[in-house]
Scaffold this motif. Sequence first.
Motif, PDB file in Angstrom:
ATOM      1  N   LEU A 134       0.180  -8.259   0.715  1.00  0.00           N
ATOM      2  CA  LEU A 134       0.654  -6.879   0.750  1.00  0.00           C
ATOM      3  C   LEU A 134       0.092  -6.069  -0.410  1.00  0.00           C
ATOM      4  CD1 LEU A 134       4.439  -7.369   1.652  1.00  0.00           C
ATOM      5  CD2 LEU A 134       2.684  -6.355   3.093  1.00  0.00           C
ATOM      6  N   TYR A 135       0.077  -6.670  -1.604  1.00  0.00           N
ATOM      7  CA  TYR A 135      -0.407  -5.947  -2.776  1.00  0.00           C
ATOM      8  C   TYR A 135      -1.926  -5.751  -2.718  1.00  0.00           C
ATOM      9  CZ  TYR A 135       4.248  -7.196  -4.382  1.00  0.00           C
ATOM     10  OH  TYR A 135       5.608  -7.357  -4.480  1.00  0.00           O
ATOM     11  N   ILE A 136      -2.636  -6.763  -2.256  1.00  0.00           N
ATOM     12  CA  ILE A 136      -4.088  -6.628  -2.118  1.00  0.00           C
ATOM     13  C   ILE A 136      -4.416  -5.556  -1.078  1.00  0.00           C
ATOM     14  CG2 ILE A 136      -6.198  -7.804  -1.367  1.00  0.00           C
ATOM     15  CD1 ILE A 136      -5.015 -10.386  -2.507  1.00  0.00           C
ATOM     16  N   ALA A 137      -3.658  -5.535   0.018  1.00  0.00           N
ATOM     17  CA  ALA A 137      -3.871  -4.532   1.055  1.00  0.00           C
ATOM     18  C   ALA A 137      -3.638  -3.125   0.516  1.00  0.00           C
ATOM     19  CB  ALA A 137      -2.946  -4.803   2.239  1.00  0.00           C
ATOM     20  N   SER A 138      -2.595  -2.969  -0.277  1.00  0.00           N
ATOM     21  CA  SER A 138      -2.280  -1.655  -0.830  1.00  0.00           C
ATOM     22  C   SER A 138      -3.370  -1.156  -1.764  1.00  0.00           C
ATOM     23  CB  SER A 138      -0.938  -1.716  -1.572  1.00  0.00           C
ATOM     24  OG  SER A 138      -0.588  -0.456  -2.086  1.00  0.00           O
ATOM     25  N   ILE A 139      -3.817  -2.034  -2.662  1.00  0.00           N
ATOM     26  CA  ILE A 139      -4.874  -1.653  -3.598  1.00  0.00           C
ATOM     27  C   ILE A 139      -6.174  -1.365  -2.856  1.00  0.00           C
ATOM     28  CG2 ILE A 139      -6.288  -2.456  -5.518  1.00  0.00           C
ATOM     29  CD1 ILE A 139      -3.833  -4.152  -6.372  1.00  0.00           C
ATOM     30  N   SER A 140      -6.515  -2.221  -1.895  1.00  0.00           N
ATOM     31  CA  SER A 140      -7.744  -2.030  -1.118  1.00  0.00           C
ATOM     32  C   SER A 140      -7.686  -0.730  -0.330  1.00  0.00           C
ATOM     33  CB  SER A 140      -7.955  -3.213  -0.163  1.00  0.00           C
ATOM     34  OG  SER A 140      -8.051  -4.427  -0.867  1.00  0.00           O
ATOM     35  N   GLY A 141      -6.513  -0.441   0.225  1.00  0.00           N
ATOM     36  CA  GLY A 141      -6.352   0.788   0.984  1.00  0.00           C
ATOM     37  C   GLY A 141      -6.521   2.020   0.126  1.00  0.00           C
TER      38      GLY A 141
ATOM     39  N   VAL B 269      -1.341 -10.167   7.675  1.00  0.00           N
ATOM     40  CA  VAL B 269      -0.601  -9.183   6.878  1.00  0.00           C
ATOM     41  C   VAL B 269      -1.569  -8.279   6.111  1.00  0.00           C
ATOM     42  CG1 VAL B 269       0.941  -8.909   4.892  1.00  0.00           C
ATOM     43  CG2 VAL B 269       1.482 -10.577   6.674  1.00  0.00           C
ATOM     44  N   LEU B 270      -2.608  -8.852   5.545  1.00  0.00           N
ATOM     45  CA  LEU B 270      -3.578  -8.078   4.776  1.00  0.00           C
ATOM     46  C   LEU B 270      -4.209  -6.975   5.628  1.00  0.00           C
ATOM     47  CD1 LEU B 270      -5.344  -7.614   2.266  1.00  0.00           C
ATOM     48  CD2 LEU B 270      -6.869  -9.399   3.101  1.00  0.00           C
ATOM     49  N   LEU B 271      -4.647  -7.326   6.827  1.00  0.00           N
ATOM     50  CA  LEU B 271      -5.342  -6.360   7.678  1.00  0.00           C
ATOM     51  C   LEU B 271      -4.398  -5.350   8.317  1.00  0.00           C
ATOM     52  CD1 LEU B 271      -7.938  -8.708   9.435  1.00  0.00           C
ATOM     53  CD2 LEU B 271      -8.342  -7.107   7.557  1.00  0.00           C
ATOM     54  N   THR B 272      -3.183  -5.775   8.619  1.00  0.00           N
ATOM     55  CA  THR B 272      -2.261  -4.860   9.312  1.00  0.00           C
ATOM     56  C   THR B 272      -1.501  -3.931   8.372  1.00  0.00           C
ATOM     57  OG1 THR B 272      -0.554  -6.597   9.320  1.00  0.00           O
ATOM     58  CG2 THR B 272      -1.917  -6.386  11.300  1.00  0.00           C
ATOM     59  N   THR B 273      -1.615  -4.130   7.069  1.00  0.00           N
ATOM     60  CA  THR B 273      -0.911  -3.246   6.120  1.00  0.00           C
ATOM     61  C   THR B 273      -1.868  -2.486   5.207  1.00  0.00           C
ATOM     62  OG1 THR B 273      -0.631  -5.068   4.516  1.00  0.00           O
ATOM     63  CG2 THR B 273       1.144  -4.704   6.115  1.00  0.00           C
ATOM     64  N   ILE B 274      -3.149  -2.510   5.506  1.00  0.00           N
ATOM     65  CA  ILE B 274      -4.126  -1.838   4.647  1.00  0.00           C
ATOM     66  C   ILE B 274      -4.010  -0.323   4.729  1.00  0.00           C
ATOM     67  CG2 ILE B 274      -6.015  -1.672   6.324  1.00  0.00           C
ATOM     68  CD1 ILE B 274      -7.870  -2.671   3.998  1.00  0.00           C
ATOM     69  N   HIS B 275      -3.275   0.167   5.710  1.00  0.00           N
ATOM     70  CA  HIS B 275      -3.081   1.613   5.853  1.00  0.00           C
ATOM     71  C   HIS B 275      -1.925   2.136   5.005  1.00  0.00           C
ATOM     72  CE1 HIS B 275       0.467   0.896   8.437  1.00  0.00           C
ATOM     73  NE2 HIS B 275      -0.208  -0.139   8.877  1.00  0.00           N
ATOM     74  N   THR B 276      -1.288   1.284   4.216  1.00  0.00           N
ATOM     75  CA  THR B 276      -0.080   1.688   3.480  1.00  0.00           C
ATOM     76  C   THR B 276      -0.262   2.863   2.513  1.00  0.00           C
ATOM     77  OG1 THR B 276      -0.532  -0.122   1.915  1.00  0.00           O
ATOM     78  CG2 THR B 276       1.089  -0.532   3.638  1.00  0.00           C
ATOM     79  N   PRO B 277      -1.470   3.165   1.970  1.00  0.00           N
ATOM     80  CA  PRO B 277      -1.578   4.351   1.097  1.00  0.00           C
ATOM     81  C   PRO B 277      -1.145   5.643   1.784  1.00  0.00           C
ATOM     82  CG  PRO B 277      -3.495   2.969   0.811  1.00  0.00           C
ATOM     83  CD  PRO B 277      -2.705   2.372   1.943  1.00  0.00           C
ATOM     84  N   LEU B 278      -1.185   5.664   3.105  1.00  0.00           N
ATOM     85  CA  LEU B 278      -0.787   6.872   3.833  1.00  0.00           C
ATOM     86  C   LEU B 278       0.720   7.097   3.791  1.00  0.00           C
ATOM     87  CD1 LEU B 278      -3.026   6.552   7.020  1.00  0.00           C
ATOM     88  CD2 LEU B 278      -3.453   7.932   4.990  1.00  0.00           C
ATOM     89  N   HIS B 279       1.488   6.072   3.404  1.00  0.00           N
ATOM     90  CA  HIS B 279       2.949   6.165   3.481  1.00  0.00           C
ATOM     91  C   HIS B 279       3.568   6.843   2.271  1.00  0.00           C
ATOM     92  CE1 HIS B 279       2.574   2.240   6.017  1.00  0.00           C
ATOM     93  NE2 HIS B 279       1.975   3.273   6.555  1.00  0.00           N
TER      94      HIS B 279
END
Length: 410
Positions: free
Chosen positions: A356-363, A231-241
């Motif tokens: 999900l939250y870590i991915a969003s912040i990292s992204g 989940v972390l790796l597949t949602t790291i692109h979420t800032p684009l949304h």
Amino acid sequence: MSERKEYLGELARNWRVLLAASLGMAVGLSMFSYITSIFAPFLIKDFGWTRSTFALIGFTMLATLPTMPIAGRLTDRYGAKRMATLGVLLLPAVICLFAFLKGDFRYYFACSAGVLVVGCLTSPVTYTRLVVEKFENARGLALTIVMSAPALTGIIAPPFITSYIGEHGWRSGYLVLAGIVLVGGLTAVALIPKGSGAAPVRAKAVAGAPKERHFREVLGSPVFWAIFAGVLLTTIHTPLHGSQFVLLIKEQGFDAMAAARMLQVYSLGTLIGRITCGLALDAFPSRIVATVSMVLPAFGLALLAGPVDTTWAVAIAVFLVGVTVGAEGDLLSFLVGRFFRIEVFGTALGLCYCALYIASISGVLLNSRLLAAYDTFTPFLWITSVLVLFGSLLFLRLPKEAAVPKSEGS
């Protein structure tokens, strides 16, 4: 034919659970991703905040990193109905605090963080537990229905609240929002059937027996880490949304109106992704469904990063990126329900949501650094495309069949 009858029969038997969970989600924490931005223009105008200052509100999601797992653990210990009730009473109280805002951004930041903290009790860790308890054959479809409820609020509520703010002011708008959350939430709790979402029955402690360690059980499971990392790796692109979407499309050579059309394509992808994923989870191995659902954005991101900027190419790309956003919520609850005991469902789901939250912040941080260095989205698109491809393959490490021990008392 009998299998289809049983599939639909499960939905009919548990309609109150489905309605309660859907209504609870519709006025719970997930709703705020559709509502918060409504108040932004009014607050910025009244207090003279800059957009860059207001953008800092995104960091309030850090508050959920410790509180989401705690909310999940409390749900496992005391029951979904009790925790949802507590959240329904606390969340409107915090929303009312916004009405006393005097212009101090730190106060607004604290209130926003407070919404996330108490809102965790009205999140999927509480309401989807009701679904996992009652649904087996139609669990994927049931989760799809429940997780789609906040989007329905996002369609109905914004015009009403915006109009109300225009006539009565944003302070009254917050009070009305608090009332909607309170009435809707209490109705949802009242709809929960007797016995559903109750605190688990505990066996008496035996002298010398080891104590249960729910966090240790979850964190010690290879299945959890496969889900978490995937989940972390597949949602790291979420800032684009979010706010970056239109800027990204304009970089492809499109004007504002064309970008708006692409946003519609993206929204269509989220809707189709959510429905398709939910139905597929009921019919096919979850590890395969997870891999296919989460790998699609890798191709979309690569297409956006490539030299082909035709309308059809960009439309396909944003559609593929949108599919994951529609699938991820259903997928998480389903996988946790499939591979973990119901007694640790909330704990495991709360910890998974941290990914999900870590991915969003990292992204956000990665995208910001790359934009500053290259002044283009292309490097971020290529890097996240590779990360999504790798992360989706981690779901293949999940067991072919669930091996969940029987629940206590069963």
